[in-house]
Design a protein around this motif. Sequence first.
Motif, PDB file in Angstrom:
ATOM      1  N   CYS A   1       0.838  -1.189   0.000  1.00  0.00           N
ATOM      2  CA  CYS A   1       0.000   0.000   0.000  1.00  0.00           C
ATOM      3  C   CYS A   1       0.878   1.245   0.000  1.00  0.00           C
ATOM      4  O   CYS A   1       2.078   1.179   0.255  1.00  0.00           O
ATOM      5  CB  CYS A   1      -0.931  -0.005   1.214  1.00  0.00           C
ATOM      6  SG  CYS A   1      -0.073   0.019   2.787  1.00  0.00           S
ATOM      7  N   ASP A   2       0.222   2.362  -0.300  1.00  0.00           N
ATOM      8  CA  ASP A   2       0.934   3.643  -0.214  1.00  0.00           C
ATOM      9  C   ASP A   2       0.997   4.095   1.237  1.00  0.00           C
ATOM     10  O   ASP A   2       2.008   4.624   1.681  1.00  0.00           O
ATOM     11  CB  ASP A   2       0.220   4.699  -1.063  1.00  0.00           C
ATOM     12  CG  ASP A   2       0.177   4.309  -2.525  1.00  0.00           C
ATOM     13  OD1 ASP A   2       1.233   3.906  -3.048  1.00  0.00           O
ATOM     14  OD2 ASP A   2      -0.900   4.380  -3.142  1.00  0.00           O
TER      15      ASP A   2
ATOM     16  N   LYS B   1      -4.593   7.389  -2.864  1.00  0.00           N
ATOM     17  CA  LYS B   1      -3.578   6.452  -2.412  1.00  0.00           C
ATOM     18  C   LYS B   1      -4.209   5.103  -2.039  1.00  0.00           C
ATOM     19  O   LYS B   1      -5.367   5.035  -1.657  1.00  0.00           O
ATOM     20  CB  LYS B   1      -2.882   7.022  -1.165  1.00  0.00           C
ATOM     21  CG  LYS B   1      -2.283   8.405  -1.395  1.00  0.00           C
ATOM     22  CD  LYS B   1      -0.786   8.340  -1.344  1.00  0.00           C
ATOM     23  CE  LYS B   1      -0.121   9.622  -1.783  1.00  0.00           C
ATOM     24  NZ  LYS B   1      -0.215  10.672  -0.767  1.00  0.00           N
ATOM     25  N   ARG B   2      -3.376   4.065  -2.136  1.00  0.00           N
ATOM     26  CA  ARG B   2      -3.806   2.757  -1.637  1.00  0.00           C
ATOM     27  C   ARG B   2      -3.610   2.743  -0.130  1.00  0.00           C
ATOM     28  O   ARG B   2      -2.497   2.971   0.354  1.00  0.00           O
ATOM     29  CB  ARG B   2      -2.945   1.660  -2.268  1.00  0.00           C
ATOM     30  CG  ARG B   2      -3.690   0.889  -3.341  1.00  0.00           C
ATOM     31  CD  ARG B   2      -3.147  -0.512  -3.479  1.00  0.00           C
ATOM     32  NE  ARG B   2      -1.790  -0.528  -4.019  1.00  0.00           N
ATOM     33  CZ  ARG B   2      -1.111  -1.643  -4.216  1.00  0.00           C
ATOM     34  NH1 ARG B   2      -1.644  -2.809  -3.914  1.00  0.00           N
ATOM     35  NH2 ARG B   2       0.105  -1.607  -4.721  1.00  0.00           N
TER      36      ARG B   2
ATOM     37  N   VAL C   1      -4.269   1.004   3.792  1.00  0.00           N
ATOM     38  CA  VAL C   1      -4.681  -0.071   4.702  1.00  0.00           C
ATOM     39  C   VAL C   1      -4.850   0.571   6.077  1.00  0.00           C
ATOM     40  O   VAL C   1      -3.921   1.212   6.589  1.00  0.00           O
ATOM     41  CB  VAL C   1      -3.644  -1.206   4.770  1.00  0.00           C
ATOM     42  CG1 VAL C   1      -4.044  -2.243   5.826  1.00  0.00           C
ATOM     43  CG2 VAL C   1      -3.492  -1.880   3.404  1.00  0.00           C
TER      44      VAL C   1
ATOM     45  N   ASN D   1      -9.827   1.604  -3.020  1.00  0.00           N
ATOM     46  CA  ASN D   1      -8.405   1.692  -2.699  1.00  0.00           C
ATOM     47  C   ASN D   1      -8.130   1.585  -1.201  1.00  0.00           C
ATOM     48  O   ASN D   1      -7.042   1.904  -0.758  1.00  0.00           O
ATOM     49  CB  ASN D   1      -7.824   3.002  -3.252  1.00  0.00           C
ATOM     50  CG  ASN D   1      -8.610   4.218  -2.804  1.00  0.00           C
ATOM     51  OD1 ASN D   1      -9.805   4.114  -2.498  1.00  0.00           O
ATOM     52  ND2 ASN D   1      -7.971   5.358  -2.750  1.00  0.00           N
TER      53      ASN D   1
ATOM     54  N   THR E   1      -8.396  -0.785   2.367  1.00  0.00           N
ATOM     55  CA  THR E   1      -8.643  -2.046   3.079  1.00  0.00           C
ATOM     56  C   THR E   1      -8.740  -1.714   4.562  1.00  0.00           C
ATOM     57  O   THR E   1      -7.822  -1.105   5.125  1.00  0.00           O
ATOM     58  CB  THR E   1      -7.479  -3.031   2.847  1.00  0.00           C
ATOM     59  OG1 THR E   1      -7.365  -3.257   1.434  1.00  0.00           O
ATOM     60  CG2 THR E   1      -7.731  -4.359   3.549  1.00  0.00           C
TER      61      THR E   1
ATOM     62  N   ALA F   1       4.757  -0.728   2.858  1.00  0.00           N
ATOM     63  CA  ALA F   1       4.024   0.529   2.751  1.00  0.00           C
ATOM     64  C   ALA F   1       4.960   1.663   2.363  1.00  0.00           C
ATOM     65  O   ALA F   1       6.112   1.695   2.791  1.00  0.00           O
ATOM     66  CB  ALA F   1       3.356   0.852   4.083  1.00  0.00           C
TER      67      ALA F   1
ATOM     68  N   ASP G   1       3.359  -7.727  -5.400  1.00  0.00           N
ATOM     69  CA  ASP G   1       2.205  -6.836  -5.484  1.00  0.00           C
ATOM     70  C   ASP G   1       1.439  -7.158  -6.773  1.00  0.00           C
ATOM     71  O   ASP G   1       1.922  -6.905  -7.868  1.00  0.00           O
ATOM     72  CB  ASP G   1       2.686  -5.383  -5.505  1.00  0.00           C
ATOM     73  CG  ASP G   1       1.518  -4.404  -5.430  1.00  0.00           C
ATOM     74  OD1 ASP G   1       0.354  -4.867  -5.434  1.00  0.00           O
ATOM     75  OD2 ASP G   1       1.787  -3.193  -5.383  1.00  0.00           O
TER      76      ASP G   1
END
Lengths: 975, 185, 107
Positions: A171-172, A194-195, A197, A237, A239, A280, B126
């Motif tokens: 993730c980002d 952004k991704r 979590v 995007n 979680t 991340a 990924d």
Amino acid sequence: MSHRLGTGGRLINRTRPLDFTFNGKTMRGYAGDTLASGLLGAGQVLVGRSFKYHRPRGIVASGAEEPNALVGLGEGQRFEPNQRVTTTELFSGLKAVSQNHWPSLEFDVGAINAKLWRFLPAGFYYKTFISPRPLWKHVYEPIIRKSAGLGKAPDAETRDIDRYEQLYAFCDVLIAGGGVAGIRAALDAAQAGKRVVLTEQTASFGGRAVVDGDDIDGQSADAWVDSQLAALKGMENVTVLPRTMVAGVHDHGYALAYERVADHQPGADKPRHRLWRIRAGQIVAATGAIERPLSFAGNDMPGVMLAAAIRDYAVNFGVAVGKTVAIVTNNDDAYRTALILNDLGVNIAAVIDARVEATGDLPAKARAAGIRVIEDAAVRYVEGGKSVTGVQLCRFNSDGGAVFETLACDALGMSGGWSPVVHLWSHCGGKLNWDEAGAFFRPDPNRPPLGHDGKGFVSCVGAANGELGNEDEAPMLPVWLMPAQASYELRAKAWLDPQNDVKVSDVQLAAREGYASVEHTKRYTTLGMATDQGKLSNINGLAILSDALGQPIPQTGTTTFRPPYTPISLGAITGEARGEIFQPLRKTPMHDWHEAKGAHWEPVGHWRRPYCYPKAGESHAEAVSREINQTRNAVGLLDATTLGKILVKGPDAGRFMDMLYTNMMSTLKVGKCRYGLMCNENGFLSDDGVVARLSEDSWLCHTTSGGADRIHAWMEDWLQCEWWDWKVHVVNLTEQFAQIAVVGPKARQVLEKLGGDIDLSADSFPFMDWKEGQLGGTAARIFRISFSGELSYEVAVPASQGLAFWEKLLAAGEEFGISAYGTEALHVMRAEKGFIMIGDETDGTVIPQDLGLNWAISKKKDDFLGKRGMEREAMVSPDRWKLVGLETLDGSVLADGALAPLPGKNANGQSETQGRVTSTYHSPTLGKGIAMGLVHNGPARMGEVIEFQAASGGTVSARIVDPCFYDKAGEKQNV
Amino acid sequence: MSDAVSALKGARASGMVDLADAGPTGMITLRGDHGLLGDSLSSVLGLSAPERRRVVTGEAGEVLWMSPDELLVVLPYDTAPDVAAALETALGDAFATVAVVSDARSVMHLSGAQTRDVLAKLMPVDFAGFELGELRRSRVAQVAAAVWRRSENDWALICFRSVGGYVFEALATVGKPGGEVGLYR
Amino acid sequence: MLLLTCPCCGVTAEETEFSNGGEAHLKRFGPGSTDAEYEAYMFARKNPRGVHFERWRHAYGCGKWFLMARDTMTLEVYGTYKAQTTEPPADIVDKIKARRPEWEGYK
């Protein structure tokens, strides 16, 4: 006594009661409870005994920071010790047992230790058991091990029946903590595309705000959290992971997050835990803050709890921790607890405030609500035993000699201020600053942990960043000891670390004994070394240490924050790697056949090779002898598939081969085989095997079974990194072929019976030739090579036909008495011939010359790998140990690795030796023990008898002989 | 080759995804300059050399990008020896290496919408934005493996033959029902 | 756990896909070299607190070796480049100098 209130409890569902047991006693809680709230709701205040003094202990906190309330959970295959009741979600049928007491929680013999506290000071074990040394292992350690420890280990016979797994995620932005600050950070990042979590260690989001009833953006905190969380969950995007604790932050944005998938649903067909291995771009620690206890005498008694935890239980679970509750504080926040309990109808004995004046809005509200506030006051001593009955009050700025009042109460809330949870910031090196006003360490934004790009990759938000949202409140008063000049008697009852039983007096003693470093004091006193890792005790402890050392707190510094933040299960760390897939098991195409024939396995790297094939009633030694005799007298089959097979091809392949091997390989004729040696640049023997020249520009290199991948990588290393202009390709063909050695005087007859287009006659297919063609209808490449001294062919066929071809050989060989043999027979037969084995005769310090292999070292080549190394003084010394054969005078088998001792000592004071055994076997062919060994100047000492250590003590006499014990002239293989 | 058997002997497993042994599969390793290799592939099979970390698919089979100087041709098992000989001929004296490696690896097919979630439990990769025709060499649990995406929900995986059983069991284990994660949606 | 980018296949992957091969830019000394040269080649290794050039192989990926400039204290990666390079590329050297003006150079 703690009890369930008639109303309230935002997390519980009163229409869904759940029954559970504690020490066998059935209790009732509700869906949404933790085990902690369930116990308190059922009136169970006493939950365990402390580690060292076996003092009665109760629940202190409401979350992961809980030091006391650890229980054994579940039973049989699901039993697990040391589970925190505050983070255990209640489920129907939960079974918990308290720990660290005998015979019972209420009556514990070990509590005698509490009476002996004067004799169990800091460093007690170090001081007492240091000598005499031998007693440690045999007397002290077993006794201490038995009496120490918390929960009991699961029964050794049971196996965890749950499944666990891991998951790689990317993730980002990873956000640890689902309070308001975490949710805001998630929304900001998610809306920027952004991704994201977002993790929350508990089952519900909202952090403190939802308990304290804050308003956010004009809504109630509950409503705000619900709506924002719904929005996040709806974004592709994002979680969102409840019940997931970010356990550690590691280099370059790597984080481990521990998801407790099914702890609250035991028996569900799900993985119990899942370890998220997250990479991340940025990690946001929205991990909040933890309230600090206060250090006063008796602060470890059941019923003494953190003030905010008390309101957590009231608001979240509708549980009051007592009928009459007193609160002791050095700040305004604790007044919230008094106000909330008061609203819920719980009697507040008083708020005891260490500050000279309590003038903030919250104290004003408390007074307005009729709550008594006692200023400039301290708890001198908590009265009671297994529960609180009252508190003695004295002036804060005193030694506690004068009690001005005793308040009756059955629970006491304490608040010493708040410490930001900076663990995730610090795991990878983020630095901290001391905040004077808040009396806590907070992240220094100018010194973050650095990522692969040299930029900071962790940030802290909200309370974790020291933003406690208390700007409108009156300043807190740092209080590290209560009362401020508490006498020794009081300090020796004032706990810093209740799990490890470390008191204020212990840290002060350590300082007096010269422990100036906080890291040393930690280890000496065990402060903060318990399973809670000092979440409540660290700041208080280092404040006491700083005071004792007469230096400011930032000069003392903190101990190192290490992952995991809270303990994670071994199952999660293991993931899927257990049972059959604990490790990769490499199988040859004939593996299942070997297994069906009862092979006894020998691990070779990740391969399993048959050691021997014992028949019913046969010992391994008998099986090995039978296999050798059958092979030497008739014909045997060996699965040699595991041998490395590497193709070296290209215009410069010959030149490359000459560099790799000590011998000359470029001159090998097409169709011929040659045994070769490979050394590392030290000149030490690294691998050996037979090389076949396949064509003008291609060679096939056989390596040892364990060496295939290593040698392939070694070749690629030289081609890519040193001789990158050479035109050579290497291809690892190890797994393409099944390879079978057909060995023995009748080997040719077996192959001939299979039929094909290859002329197998001795004249047209001599020793050290190879040929390819059809054999028994299978495309085969046959190498006429021998590792046993017998007539022998190694046949390579495509792996997919390996088993079929193996079975064809067995069928064809039946009339010749064919049988399979294993690696032990292989080893004995090669030793009978004096052939070396990499790893037996070599150990990484042996050069080919030591093994009498000078014939395989080219003198014509200017260079090869290892040549320069072999020229060193020590390598050409006449004092090197060299390979010889060894024959015991009594025919016995020498011990493996046995040394040949000499009188006297060397420069290091060790006994002098003159050699050692490298391979030793009983030879069924010769009917006696045979061995090889490295002996000082051995080849010049043929016939001499020297002594070797015997396995049973004493020595055995052995004669130095030629290492070839069998068919020296090679008549058997050259037929 | 009627007696050719794959390491997995037709094994299948169903759970979060369908996992199946692809059976005996032809494979040819090509080493050399990709331009050179592409020319021979084009003349022999009508296929081209793929771009970096991509797979080219055609009627004759697939060509996998393995490294800057290595390709792997995947094609029907029985055709591999003849195709390899033809490629060898087409390459002539050029510096290139052709080797039949049909038996050196296990090939598995994974299919289902949760394939990426299952792979993500064992591979440090990924898979977001992983395109059709993309290939990734990495590891599956403790051994080397490569995966490529053949369609939205169909993936192929190769590993060395000796560890085919290990990889299959590992995938089947983490793909059991109840392990749904919803990471890739 | 480090994050590395393989310059040969372009993949950015975690450290477990790679294997470390020690110091980069060593010169091989074979037969005919002095003891001092051989010792320098075989045994004398830099162990800096700071900029380090090292060999890595994308062992579970494309199998290729490559070189990397990394800071052993901060773990910052200044860049990766092909193994077939006799000295660090100028752009990486510039980047290091910008970050660490006191750096004395790679030799």
